[in-house]
Design a protein around this motif. Sequence first.
Motif: not given
Length: 286
Positions: A221-244
């Motif tokens: 459970p010691r993942c840094s924000d930089s490690d999680l940033a890439g995952v969050r970006t990909k989920y954001l792109i997926a959500d936008i694609s779903l909405g469009v």
Amino acid sequence: MLALVATSLWSSAALADEPAAPEQGSESAVAQCVAAHAEVQKLRKNHQLIEAGRALKGCARSECPAPVLRDCGAWLDELEQVTPSVVFNVTSGGEQVVDSRILVDGQPVELSSSGAPLRLDPGKHTYRVERDGYRPVSRELILFEGQRFLQLNVQLSVALEPLADAPDPKPQAPPATETYRPVPALTYVLAGVGVAGAASFAVWGTVGRSEQDDLEQTCRPRCSDSDLAGVRTKYLIADISLGVGAAAFVGAALTYLLRPTKERPVAVSVEPSRTGVYGTVLFRGM
């Protein structure tokens, strides 16, 4: 070339041949001569030369006083020289037209072949030449004092005969048509955008989920924000694609359901064959 001319309105010979009015007393005759003498001067001053020539008859009688006769005789010669006159030369196709109708200032003028010109007062005049079967010619001219024997050349052209009325065409039955509802091109575009959005959602969602699984195994459970940033970006792109994609699918459905109704002609032909009768239906304007 023979020129058609109008007969003169007055001449010196007419003045000489006209019988004198019966005397009604010397004083009355002298008074008439003096009145005619004054009228001629008035008409001459107003450039009414034709009327002045007619008025000269009243002061050219033998019972008129000598001074009046002398003046009227001089004015007779003067009017002869200054009164304008015209000669009409009406032709068509290079040939003389002998039975045309001429109107000067709206009044018909009789023509003759005597050679006498038509005398007119100085000033602006209009004339019109007519003949059955020809197009009329209307023109204007301005005459000046002393302008004599002006030749007016008028060329008449044959009037075109009106075309015979064409028979009414037979009424034709209206062409066979059918109604249809074409699918707008925008429907296909929106549907394609919807498919692309769904595919993008699936790809980016899968990549993000894969990276999330890797982080859970390595740094949780010691993942840094930089490690999680890439995952969050990909989920954001997926959500936008779903909405469009979802919006595009909704737009495609609306354009398909609300597409307009149109008509198109239908050509139907039936031909016999050895095996029976077959027909052909051809749709135009698709």
